[in-house]
Scaffold this motif. Structure first.
Motif, PDB file in Angstrom:
ATOM      1  N   CYS A 190       0.836  -1.203   0.000  1.00  0.00           N
ATOM      2  CA  CYS A 190       0.000   0.000   0.000  1.00  0.00           C
ATOM      3  C   CYS A 190       0.866   1.244   0.000  1.00  0.00           C
ATOM      4  O   CYS A 190       1.901   1.299   0.674  1.00  0.00           O
ATOM      5  CB  CYS A 190      -0.910   0.020   1.232  1.00  0.00           C
ATOM      6  N   ARG A 191       0.408   2.255  -0.734  1.00  0.00           N
ATOM      7  CA  ARG A 191       1.123   3.536  -0.777  1.00  0.00           C
ATOM      8  C   ARG A 191       0.204   4.624  -0.243  1.00  0.00           C
ATOM      9  O   ARG A 191      -0.938   4.765  -0.680  1.00  0.00           O
ATOM     10  CB  ARG A 191       1.561   3.847  -2.205  1.00  0.00           C
ATOM     11  N   PHE A 192       0.719   5.387   0.715  1.00  0.00           N
ATOM     12  CA  PHE A 192      -0.025   6.475   1.342  1.00  0.00           C
ATOM     13  C   PHE A 192       0.733   7.786   1.172  1.00  0.00           C
ATOM     14  O   PHE A 192       1.956   7.800   0.982  1.00  0.00           O
ATOM     15  CB  PHE A 192      -0.199   6.221   2.844  1.00  0.00           C
ATOM     16  N   PHE A 193      -0.037   8.880   1.266  1.00  0.00           N
ATOM     17  CA  PHE A 193       0.567  10.210   1.330  1.00  0.00           C
ATOM     18  C   PHE A 193      -0.111  10.973   2.456  1.00  0.00           C
ATOM     19  O   PHE A 193      -1.313  10.818   2.691  1.00  0.00           O
ATOM     20  CB  PHE A 193       0.388  10.976   0.016  1.00  0.00           C
ATOM     21  N   GLY A 194       0.676  11.782   3.154  1.00  0.00           N
ATOM     22  CA  GLY A 194       0.122  12.557   4.258  1.00  0.00           C
ATOM     23  C   GLY A 194      -1.001  13.473   3.783  1.00  0.00           C
ATOM     24  O   GLY A 194      -0.844  14.220   2.822  1.00  0.00           O
ATOM     25  N   THR A 195      -2.153  13.421   4.465  1.00  0.00           N
ATOM     26  CA  THR A 195      -3.297  14.258   4.106  1.00  0.00           C
ATOM     27  C   THR A 195      -2.935  15.725   4.252  1.00  0.00           C
ATOM     28  O   THR A 195      -2.463  16.137   5.314  1.00  0.00           O
ATOM     29  CB  THR A 195      -4.501  13.929   4.995  1.00  0.00           C
ATOM     30  N   PRO A 196      -3.101  16.527   3.199  1.00  0.00           N
ATOM     31  CA  PRO A 196      -2.725  17.946   3.271  1.00  0.00           C
ATOM     32  C   PRO A 196      -3.371  18.643   4.466  1.00  0.00           C
ATOM     33  O   PRO A 196      -4.571  18.501   4.722  1.00  0.00           O
ATOM     34  CB  PRO A 196      -3.248  18.516   1.950  1.00  0.00           C
ATOM     35  N   GLY A 197      -2.522  19.377   5.210  1.00  0.00           N
ATOM     36  CA  GLY A 197      -2.991  20.129   6.360  1.00  0.00           C
ATOM     37  C   GLY A 197      -3.141  19.311   7.615  1.00  0.00           C
ATOM     38  O   GLY A 197      -3.402  19.860   8.689  1.00  0.00           O
ATOM     39  N   MET A 198      -2.972  17.978   7.505  1.00  0.00           N
ATOM     40  CA  MET A 198      -3.172  17.133   8.680  1.00  0.00           C
ATOM     41  C   MET A 198      -1.985  16.196   8.944  1.00  0.00           C
ATOM     42  O   MET A 198      -1.577  16.021  10.094  1.00  0.00           O
ATOM     43  CB  MET A 198      -4.443  16.277   8.506  1.00  0.00           C
ATOM     44  N   GLY A 199      -1.471  15.581   7.888  1.00  0.00           N
ATOM     45  CA  GLY A 199      -0.459  14.551   8.080  1.00  0.00           C
ATOM     46  C   GLY A 199       0.918  14.967   7.598  1.00  0.00           C
ATOM     47  O   GLY A 199       1.131  16.109   7.157  1.00  0.00           O
ATOM     48  N   PRO A 200       1.845  14.055   7.673  1.00  0.00           N
ATOM     49  CA  PRO A 200       3.212  14.335   7.222  1.00  0.00           C
ATOM     50  C   PRO A 200       3.241  14.660   5.734  1.00  0.00           C
ATOM     51  O   PRO A 200       2.457  14.123   4.953  1.00  0.00           O
ATOM     52  CB  PRO A 200       3.953  13.022   7.508  1.00  0.00           C
ATOM     53  N   PRO A 233      -6.990   9.739   9.737  1.00  0.00           N
ATOM     54  CA  PRO A 233      -7.254  10.930   8.921  1.00  0.00           C
ATOM     55  C   PRO A 233      -5.980  11.592   8.393  1.00  0.00           C
ATOM     56  O   PRO A 233      -6.017  12.263   7.361  1.00  0.00           O
ATOM     57  CB  PRO A 233      -7.998  11.852   9.890  1.00  0.00           C
ATOM     58  N   ALA A 234      -4.861  11.396   9.089  1.00  0.00           N
ATOM     59  CA  ALA A 234      -3.615  12.058   8.683  1.00  0.00           C
ATOM     60  C   ALA A 234      -3.010  11.453   7.419  1.00  0.00           C
ATOM     61  O   ALA A 234      -2.104  12.038   6.828  1.00  0.00           O
ATOM     62  CB  ALA A 234      -2.593  11.993   9.821  1.00  0.00           C
ATOM     63  N   TRP A 235      -3.524  10.281   6.993  1.00  0.00           N
ATOM     64  CA  TRP A 235      -2.958   9.619   5.822  1.00  0.00           C
ATOM     65  C   TRP A 235      -4.029   9.410   4.761  1.00  0.00           C
ATOM     66  O   TRP A 235      -5.172   9.065   5.068  1.00  0.00           O
ATOM     67  CB  TRP A 235      -2.363   8.259   6.195  1.00  0.00           C
ATOM     68  N   THR A 236      -3.630   9.597   3.521  1.00  0.00           N
ATOM     69  CA  THR A 236      -4.505   9.336   2.368  1.00  0.00           C
ATOM     70  C   THR A 236      -3.970   8.133   1.608  1.00  0.00           C
ATOM     71  O   THR A 236      -2.802   8.116   1.195  1.00  0.00           O
ATOM     72  CB  THR A 236      -4.555  10.561   1.426  1.00  0.00           C
ATOM     73  N   PHE A 237      -4.826   7.129   1.442  1.00  0.00           N
ATOM     74  CA  PHE A 237      -4.432   5.954   0.662  1.00  0.00           C
ATOM     75  C   PHE A 237      -4.452   6.313  -0.819  1.00  0.00           C
ATOM     76  O   PHE A 237      -5.443   6.841  -1.327  1.00  0.00           O
ATOM     77  CB  PHE A 237      -5.408   4.803   0.933  1.00  0.00           C
ATOM     78  N   GLU A 238      -3.341   6.031  -1.513  1.00  0.00           N
ATOM     79  CA  GLU A 238      -3.249   6.363  -2.933  1.00  0.00           C
ATOM     80  C   GLU A 238      -3.600   5.161  -3.817  1.00  0.00           C
ATOM     81  O   GLU A 238      -4.433   5.280  -4.716  1.00  0.00           O
ATOM     82  CB  GLU A 238      -1.840   6.860  -3.271  1.00  0.00           C
ATOM     83  N   ALA A 239      -2.940   4.012  -3.577  1.00  0.00           N
ATOM     84  CA  ALA A 239      -3.205   2.830  -4.404  1.00  0.00           C
ATOM     85  C   ALA A 239      -2.289   1.714  -3.940  1.00  0.00           C
ATOM     86  O   ALA A 239      -1.457   1.898  -3.044  1.00  0.00           O
ATOM     87  CB  ALA A 239      -2.957   3.136  -5.881  1.00  0.00           C
ATOM     88  N   ILE A 240      -2.444   0.555  -4.568  1.00  0.00           N
ATOM     89  CA  ILE A 240      -1.450  -0.506  -4.408  1.00  0.00           C
ATOM     90  C   ILE A 240      -0.277  -0.122  -5.312  1.00  0.00           C
ATOM     91  O   ILE A 240      -0.422  -0.033  -6.525  1.00  0.00           O
ATOM     92  CB  ILE A 240      -2.023  -1.877  -4.795  1.00  0.00           C
ATOM     93  N   ALA A 241       0.881   0.095  -4.704  1.00  0.00           N
ATOM     94  CA  ALA A 241       2.032   0.604  -5.458  1.00  0.00           C
ATOM     95  C   ALA A 241       2.715  -0.485  -6.275  1.00  0.00           C
ATOM     96  O   ALA A 241       3.141  -0.260  -7.406  1.00  0.00           O
ATOM     97  CB  ALA A 241       3.034   1.237  -4.505  1.00  0.00           C
TER      98      ALA A 241
END
Length: 712
Positions: free
Chosen positions: A79-89, A108-116
């Motif tokens: 899984c690939r995540f990116f920090g949620t803008p304004g909330m996460g890394p 909430p601090a992380w947004t799931f992007e896709a299976i990398a």
């Protein structure tokens, strides 16, 4: 800028779901201004970062590992995540742990992007034949958090000192391609032999590294030709080099009888085809640690270097004893004919000091990982005192040269002057200090009345059992074989095997050799830590060329070339060896012993030597007298003709295929794109019909590069 990267990534990740390919590559980038690492398995995303069109400041680190691009049985998704803008890394995060993936999706601090990508399913992160992928975590505040994923264990364990990371260990396993496995085999053969060859690479790939090692250890020992006994006292007036032409070996009496040089010639000759390559390589390493010089008796060099080969894979105690009791060493270190104190003159302390300082335990107390042990005040702790040196000198008394054939054993002036160098030195108890002796804070307590042989061997056993010995010697073996700047963890793992081979044996050198060469920091397809590797010293630079290019030689030109580069094989400038063991790169604390004899002039010198070999150009200082052709003063001279390079010629017409051959055999698939482009461009300037010229140019440019000179 990173938010823009995340937006673009979502587009690529979504569209990539419709693209099918078996294997892909996860490529690592680093942004110096952000102090962040980034990983992508998407070629479009990597290309955009290379171009800097959308997000600037990212550069490839050289780190990468293979992944699967499609789901299949036996694979697990990453899984690939990116920090949620304004909330996460402001960073990405990857996980192959399904439970961790599910949990992070709820944050909430992380947004799931896709299976990398997909990687092999493992149990408890046991990667088996796959490469472990290590993860470390960095933050000085939550918004600046960042992870690094790498298959280079050395780079991983140095992240705490480089960036302050917390090490999280193995988090997934990457599949190994045939090319990656071959790259590891080539690197292994650079470490374990006098140089890879095409044939040996194929053999080790087929057998596997561990099986090849197991077969090498009991192999018959290649032997030096034992030259006849030379009586320097009786023959020195008549045995001189007559340099009038025509030259013959007999006219060059001093060179061929009284010098170490013919043994060096033979070493280079043997390096080309000797089957016991592991033993040859280990004996070479040990001789650089256990320094001695010929004393004007060429046969003594043959005998001493054969000792190193015979015992290179035995036990450390046996090898040490064979070194200490060698008459060549006894003469070099001035402890032969050492006697107890007489008329206020104490025994010679020279070897007593250096036996501890250089050859067994070192000057300062060490932790088991080779780092200095400090006292309560934070100061270094000495391993021995001047009193210990004086006492050890008393132990090292009562030995004389082996008895020369035709003479009777005895401590006589005649026997001392006989200077015979075959066999171990002979003990004479009546000339041994028989007083009571206590060494190293009671580690050895010898009562009065002891004999020379029993006390010397007891002292050696005490040094072998000293806690400093495993990390002190183990670290130097790693430096001689794999990397000049080993991590403490690497040293500790080798030291542990030095202490116990798993069967209660201390100093099992075959087991220690395996530990050095099979360690996860030695193995792997790609090494990117900036401190990793070692400079090829002049002798190993030449043996690698002899073997890789199949160079026929009588050894004379390689020996002269190594001498010209600052390494006179089998003749040390001092007891500290060819170069100081504690030398560091100028302006840094990075250990790099071989760089002590490597200068900008030497870089050019090596480039010239490659050119001379390929085109048989005479050395400029030789004025044609000692060139690359057969020289009359060398027995069975063949010279060192330019190699025919027949195995490379079939690839000459295709510059890309030719450079692939260079990359594969000489750089274990690590050639950088800019270097590849330069060599391909240069080769293409030569007509395709001139095959040999194209091959020689490709070899010349590859072997002269710093990428080849520094063995990584």
């Amino acid at each position: 800028p990173k938010r823009a990267l995340a937006t673009l990534a979502l587009v690529w990740l979504t569209s990539a779901a419709n693209v099918h390919a078996d294997l892909g590559t996860a490529v690592e980038f680093y942004n110096a201004s952000l102090n962040h690492y980034f990983l992508t398995a998407y070629p479009e995303e990597a290309a955009a970062l290379d171009a800097g069109t959308n997000v600037k400041g990212w550069a490839r680190t050289g780190g990468q590992f293979t992944v699967f691009t499609d789901p299949a049985e036996g694979l697990q998704s990453v899984c690939r995540f990116f920090g949620t803008p304004g909330m996460g890394p402001n960073s990405h995060f990857y996980t192959a742990d399904a439970a961790e993936c599910a949990k992070v999706k709820t944050l909430p601090a992380w947004t799931f992007e896709a299976i990398a990508f997909y990687i092999p399913t493992t149990s408890n992160n046991d990667c088996g034949g796959n490469w472990p992928v290590y993860r470390s975590y960095y933050t000085d505040n939550i918004a600046d958090a960042n992870h690094r994923f790498t298959v280079d264990l050395t780079a991983h364990v140095r992240m705490p000192q480089r960036r302050g990371d917390v090490l999280e260990g193995i988090v997934m396993c990457a599949p190994v391609t045939d090319e990656e496995r071959e790259a590891d085999v080539v690197r292994f053969l650079e470490q374990a032999t006098l140089g890879p060859t095409e044939t040996l690479v194929a053999e080790v790939k087929a057998k596997g590294i561990e099986k090849w090692l197991d077969e090498q250890i009991p192999m018959n020992v290649t032997r030096f030709t034992q030259r006849p006994h030379f009586d320097h006292v009786a023959e020195q007036l008549t045995c001189i080099n007559d340099k009038s032409k025509p030259w013959t070996p007999e006219k060059w009496c001093e060179t061929n009888k009284a010098s170490h040089v013919p043994a060096a010639w033979e070493f280079f000759r043997q390096s080309r085809t000797a089957p016991d390559q592991l033993r040859m390589r280990m004996a070479y390493a040990w001789h650089t640690l256990f320094a001695t010089n010929d004393q004007g008796y060429g046969y003594a060099t043959d005998e001493f270097q054969q000792r190193m080969r015979d015992h290179a894979l035995g036990t450390f105690e046996t090898l040490l004893a064979k070194y200490v009791l060698s008459p060549d060493l006894g003469a070099f270190q001035n402890w032969i004919a050492n006697v107890p104190e007489q008329n206020g003159v104490k025994p010679n302390e020279n070897f007593a000091r250096e036996l501890m300082q250089l050859f067994t335990i070192g000057v300062n107390a060490l932790n088991e990982d080779g780092t200095p042990r400090l006292d309560a005040a934070g100061q270094l702790v000495a391993t021995y005192t001047q009193s210990d040196i004086e006492t050890m000198a008393r132990v090292l008394t009562g030995y004389l040269f082996p008895t020369r054939p035709g003479m009777s054993p005895g401590w006589t002036v005649q026997q001392n002057l006989a200077a015979y160098f075959i066999g171990d030195m002979v003990p004479f108890d009546q000339f041994h200090d028989q007083g009571a002796k206590t060494l190293l804070q009671g580690r050895l307590a010898l009562p009065a009345g002891g004999g020379a042989d029993s006390e010397v061997r007891a002292a050696l056993r005490m040094l072998v059992n000293h806690p400093n010995m495993p990390p002190y010697i183990g670290k130097q073996l790693i430096q001689k074989m794999v990397t000049s700047s080993p991590t403490p963890g690497y040293v500790a793992r080798v030291a542990a095997v030095f202490k116990d081979n798993g069967h209660g044996v201390r100093g099992d050198l075959a087991a220690v050799t395996r530990a050095v060469l099979l360690d996860p920091e030695a193995r792997g397809a790609r090494k990117i830590d900036p401190e990793y590797g070692r400079l090829r010293d002049p002798v190993l630079f030449w043996t690698a060329m002899i073997r890789g290019l199949d160079v026929l030689t009588d050894g004379q030109s390689p020996h002269n070339s190594a001498y010209d580069s600052g390494q006179n094989l089998f003749f040390f400038p001092s007891v500290f060896g060819y170069y100081p063991a504690d030398f560091t790169l100028v302006g840094t604390k990075v250990p790099a012993p071989e760089f002590a004899i490597f200068t900008s002039a030497e870089f050019l010198n090596r480039a010239n030597q490659i050119n001379m070999l390929l085109y048989n150009v005479d050395m400029p200082w030789a004025q044609g007298d000692y060139g690359w052709g057969p020289q009359g003063f060398v027995p069975n001279a063949t010279g060192t003709p330019s190699p025919p390079l027949t195995s490379f010629l079939p690839y000459a017409g295709n510059s890309d295929a030719l450079v692939d051959r260079m990359d594969r055999l000489f750089l274990h698939w690590s050639m950088k794109p800019a270097m590849r482009k330069s060599i391909v461009t240069a080769v293409n300037k030569i007509p395709a019909t001139e095959s040999l010229r194209r091959v020689k140019l490709a070899i010349n440019l590859t072997l002269a590069s710093i990428a080849y000179q520094v063995q990584k």
